[in-house]
Design a protein around this motif. Structure first.
Motif, PDB file in Angstrom:
ATOM      1  N   LEU A  24       0.833  -1.209   0.000  1.00 31.58           N
ATOM      2  CA  LEU A  24       0.000   0.000   0.000  1.00 31.58           C
ATOM      3  C   LEU A  24       0.861   1.249   0.000  1.00 31.58           C
ATOM      4  CD1 LEU A  24      -2.732  -1.174   2.551  1.00 31.58           C
ATOM      5  CD2 LEU A  24      -2.810  -1.265   0.053  1.00 31.58           C
ATOM      6  N   LEU A  25       1.933   1.223   0.771  1.00 33.93           N
ATOM      7  CA  LEU A  25       2.860   2.352   0.706  1.00 33.93           C
ATOM      8  C   LEU A  25       4.214   2.008   1.305  1.00 33.93           C
ATOM      9  CD1 LEU A  25       3.263   4.172   3.604  1.00 33.93           C
ATOM     10  CD2 LEU A  25       0.871   4.531   3.190  1.00 33.93           C
ATOM     11  N   ILE A  26       5.222   2.739   0.837  1.00 33.29           N
ATOM     12  CA  ILE A  26       6.568   2.635   1.405  1.00 33.29           C
ATOM     13  C   ILE A  26       7.068   4.067   1.592  1.00 33.29           C
ATOM     14  CG2 ILE A  26       8.947   1.843   1.094  1.00 33.29           C
ATOM     15  CD1 ILE A  26       8.018  -0.256  -0.827  1.00 33.29           C
ATOM     16  N   GLU A  27       7.519   4.383   2.798  1.00 36.59           N
ATOM     17  CA  GLU A  27       8.103   5.703   3.058  1.00 36.59           C
ATOM     18  C   GLU A  27       9.538   5.489   3.532  1.00 36.59           C
ATOM     19  OE1 GLU A  27       5.082   8.405   2.265  1.00 36.59           O
ATOM     20  OE2 GLU A  27       6.387   9.116   3.898  1.00 36.59           O
ATOM     21  N   ASN A  28      10.480   6.162   2.874  1.00 35.57           N
ATOM     22  CA  ASN A  28      11.895   5.950   3.193  1.00 35.57           C
ATOM     23  C   ASN A  28      12.550   7.233   3.677  1.00 35.57           C
ATOM     24  OD1 ASN A  28      11.864   3.281   2.147  1.00 35.57           O
ATOM     25  ND2 ASN A  28      11.977   4.127   0.076  1.00 35.57           N
ATOM     26  N   ASP A  29      13.462   7.071   4.620  1.00 39.78           N
ATOM     27  CA  ASP A  29      14.319   8.185   5.006  1.00 39.78           C
ATOM     28  C   ASP A  29      15.712   7.610   5.286  1.00 39.78           C
ATOM     29  OD1 ASP A  29      15.547  10.428   5.920  1.00 39.78           O
ATOM     30  OD2 ASP A  29      13.993  10.988   7.350  1.00 39.78           O
ATOM     31  N   PRO A  30      16.449   7.311   4.225  1.00 43.01           N
ATOM     32  CA  PRO A  30      17.716   6.590   4.394  1.00 43.01           C
ATOM     33  C   PRO A  30      18.824   7.430   5.024  1.00 43.01           C
ATOM     34  CG  PRO A  30      17.392   7.201   2.095  1.00 43.01           C
ATOM     35  CD  PRO A  30      16.133   7.578   2.815  1.00 43.01           C
ATOM     36  N   TYR A  31      19.702   6.734   5.722  1.00 43.85           N
ATOM     37  CA  TYR A  31      20.911   7.368   6.260  1.00 43.85           C
ATOM     38  C   TYR A  31      21.985   7.300   5.178  1.00 43.85           C
ATOM     39  CZ  TYR A  31      25.512   6.968   8.531  1.00 43.85           C
ATOM     40  OH  TYR A  31      26.838   7.075   8.854  1.00 43.85           O
ATOM     41  N   ILE A  32      22.500   8.458   4.827  1.00 39.52           N
ATOM     42  CA  ILE A  32      23.576   8.484   3.826  1.00 39.52           C
ATOM     43  C   ILE A  32      24.808   9.094   4.487  1.00 39.52           C
ATOM     44  CG2 ILE A  32      24.291   9.378   1.554  1.00 39.52           C
ATOM     45  CD1 ILE A  32      21.143   9.582   1.024  1.00 39.52           C
ATOM     46  N   PRO A  33      25.859   8.282   4.679  1.00 40.19           N
ATOM     47  CA  PRO A  33      27.040   8.804   5.372  1.00 40.19           C
ATOM     48  C   PRO A  33      27.674   9.967   4.603  1.00 40.19           C
ATOM     49  CG  PRO A  33      27.449   6.584   4.523  1.00 40.19           C
ATOM     50  CD  PRO A  33      26.014   6.879   4.270  1.00 40.19           C
ATOM     51  N   LYS A  34      28.142  10.975   5.346  1.00 39.00           N
ATOM     52  CA  LYS A  34      28.785  12.125   4.691  1.00 39.00           C
ATOM     53  C   LYS A  34      30.078  11.693   4.033  1.00 39.00           C
ATOM     54  CE  LYS A  34      26.825  15.727   7.577  1.00 39.00           C
ATOM     55  NZ  LYS A  34      26.330  14.872   8.686  1.00 39.00           N
ATOM     56  N   GLU A  35      30.821  10.846   4.747  1.00 42.51           N
ATOM     57  CA  GLU A  35      32.023  10.265   4.137  1.00 42.51           C
ATOM     58  C   GLU A  35      32.219   8.881   4.731  1.00 42.51           C
ATOM     59  OE1 GLU A  35      35.388  12.658   5.114  1.00 42.51           O
ATOM     60  OE2 GLU A  35      35.036  12.498   7.257  1.00 42.51           O
ATOM     61  N   GLY A  36      32.976   8.049   4.007  1.00 39.61           N
ATOM     62  CA  GLY A  36      33.224   6.696   4.492  1.00 39.61           C
ATOM     63  C   GLY A  36      31.989   5.821   4.388  1.00 39.61           C
ATOM     64  N   GLY A  37      32.029   4.697   5.133  1.00 39.01           N
ATOM     65  CA  GLY A  37      30.921   3.743   5.074  1.00 39.01           C
ATOM     66  C   GLY A  37      29.890   4.020   6.157  1.00 39.01           C
ATOM     67  N   ILE A  38      29.074   2.999   6.429  1.00 34.23           N
ATOM     68  CA  ILE A  38      28.006   3.164   7.415  1.00 34.23           C
ATOM     69  C   ILE A  38      28.594   3.071   8.822  1.00 34.23           C
ATOM     70  CG2 ILE A  38      25.836   2.207   8.281  1.00 34.23           C
ATOM     71  CD1 ILE A  38      25.458   0.960   5.494  1.00 34.23           C
ATOM     72  N   HIS A  39      28.386   4.115   9.607  1.00 29.91           N
ATOM     73  CA  HIS A  39      28.834   4.095  11.003  1.00 29.91           C
ATOM     74  C   HIS A  39      27.626   3.745  11.859  1.00 29.91           C
ATOM     75  CE1 HIS A  39      30.299   5.233  14.856  1.00 29.91           C
ATOM     76  NE2 HIS A  39      31.488   5.544  14.363  1.00 29.91           N
TER      77      HIS A  39
END
Ligand code: AMP
Ligand code: MG
Length: 323
Positions: A24-39
């Motif tokens: 029915l719905l998908i709402e996303n608010d992804p974390y995008i690292p400023k630099e490097g990988g996922i902390h």
């Protein structure tokens, strides 16, 4: 019946709502690292700052009363991220007075894939940031027949991309570069039995780049080698288990070269190849909501005392009592 699912095992913060027939719905608010990988701590911080707003946004589109089940990714994933999502789900479940279902993230990828493609009893190649596994069902359990011995293919692509100065997530950028690759450079092809490994390959590919080989050729050589390994193990699992369906799921499954190689392999074996729509490939709330709906209909509910997160949750640990 309507199910709401919250995903937040790593970079993706996503809420999905599904009924028995459709998303029915998908709402996303992804974390995008400023630099490097996922902390992990930064990602968790992001999730905790944004989850309230995301819930509000979902409830501006769907009446809270319509929700029958509240669910969340219980693991595997990054502990600090998982805890934010579990807390949000517990609060919602209590507030809406609706049952809570904690689900295995890998199984959610797989079941939403089966739901959306119609694959019945496939060998599944699950390729994402942190995970890379070849999975098939035997009786009441899913079994992992082969998996990475070190990092997931997504992390490998992201690491290589970062080394070449490209921002996270690197997978799609490597895919684009690889299209213009002209020369193949040999890289370590590491398949051990049904398992495989990527970290040695990443180091070797990084060295190629440091030696002056173009980004395009490094990306091309890396994709060809890594995806051939994944195709080999998937094919062997299909042969051993006598299955004529292959299902591709997980964020790296968006890659068209990987799809193409698997399609060729399946065609050679007279097997069918399936992959769900791209929006359901990477981590998303709808897959969590869908698996929870399936589990709830089959009698599963997670009591509050059992809702603690499971960073190392394995797909084999889930009792599967549906078809
Ligand atoms: P997931 O953990 O399932 O959400 O998948 C995230 C991973 O998928 C990240 O490592 C991305 O770099 C990777 N990814 C996303 N799109 C592509 C693509 N087109 N080709 C290769 N990797 C991709
Ligand atoms: Mg995933």
């Amino acid at each position: 019946m309507i199910s709401l699912g919250i995903e937040g095992t790593a970079w993706s913060l996503s809420i999905g709502v599904v009924d028995e027939k459709e998303v029915l719905l998908i709402e996303n608010d992804p974390y995008i690292p400023k630099e490097g990988g996922i902390h992990p701590r930064e990602a968790a911080q992001h999730h905790s700052e944004r989850i309230g707003k995301l819930v509000k946004s979902v409830f501006s589109k769907i009446e809270p009363d319509k929700i029958d089940v509240v669910s969340f990714s219980q693991g595997p994933g990054m502990g600090p991220c998982l805890r934010i999502v579990a807390t949000a789900a517990r609060v919602l479940s209590l507030k809406l007075k609706k049952p809570l279902v904690g689900v295995n993230h890998c199984l959610a990828h797989l079941e939403v894939g089966r739901w959306k493609t119609g694959a019945k009893n496939p060998v599944t190649l699950y390729v994402s940031g942190g995970n890379s596994q070849v999975i098939a069902r035997r009786g009441k359990r899913y079994r992992v027949f082969g998996e990475t011995l070190d990092i997931g293919i997504g992390n490998a692509l992201d690491k290589l991309a970062r080394h070449m100065g490209l921002k996270h997530p690197g997978g799609p950028k490597i895919e684009k570069l690889a299209r213009n690759g002209k020369r193949y450079y040999e890289l370590p092809y590491v398949v051990k039995g049904m398992d495989f490994s990527f970290s040695g390959m990443v180091t070797a590919a990084q060295k190629l780049y440091d030696r002056g080989v173009s980004k395009e050729d490094v990306a091309f050589s890396f994709q060809e080698t890594a995806f051939a390994m994944l195709a080999e193990v998937s094919e062997r699992a299909m042969a051993y288990l006598d299955r004529d369906e292959l299902l591709l799921v997980g964020g790296v499954g968006a890659n068209s070269r990987l799809k193409e190689m698997l399609e060729v392999m399946c065609k050679d074996r007279n097997a069918r190849f399936y992959s769900p729509p791209t929006e359901l490939m990477g981590d998303n709330g709808a897959m969590i909501a869908y698996l929870a709906l399936l589990m709830f209909k089959h009698g599963y509910v997670t009591k509050l005392k059992d809702s603690t997160v499971k960073p190392d949750f394995r797909i084999e640990d889930v009792d599967v009592n549906w078809d």
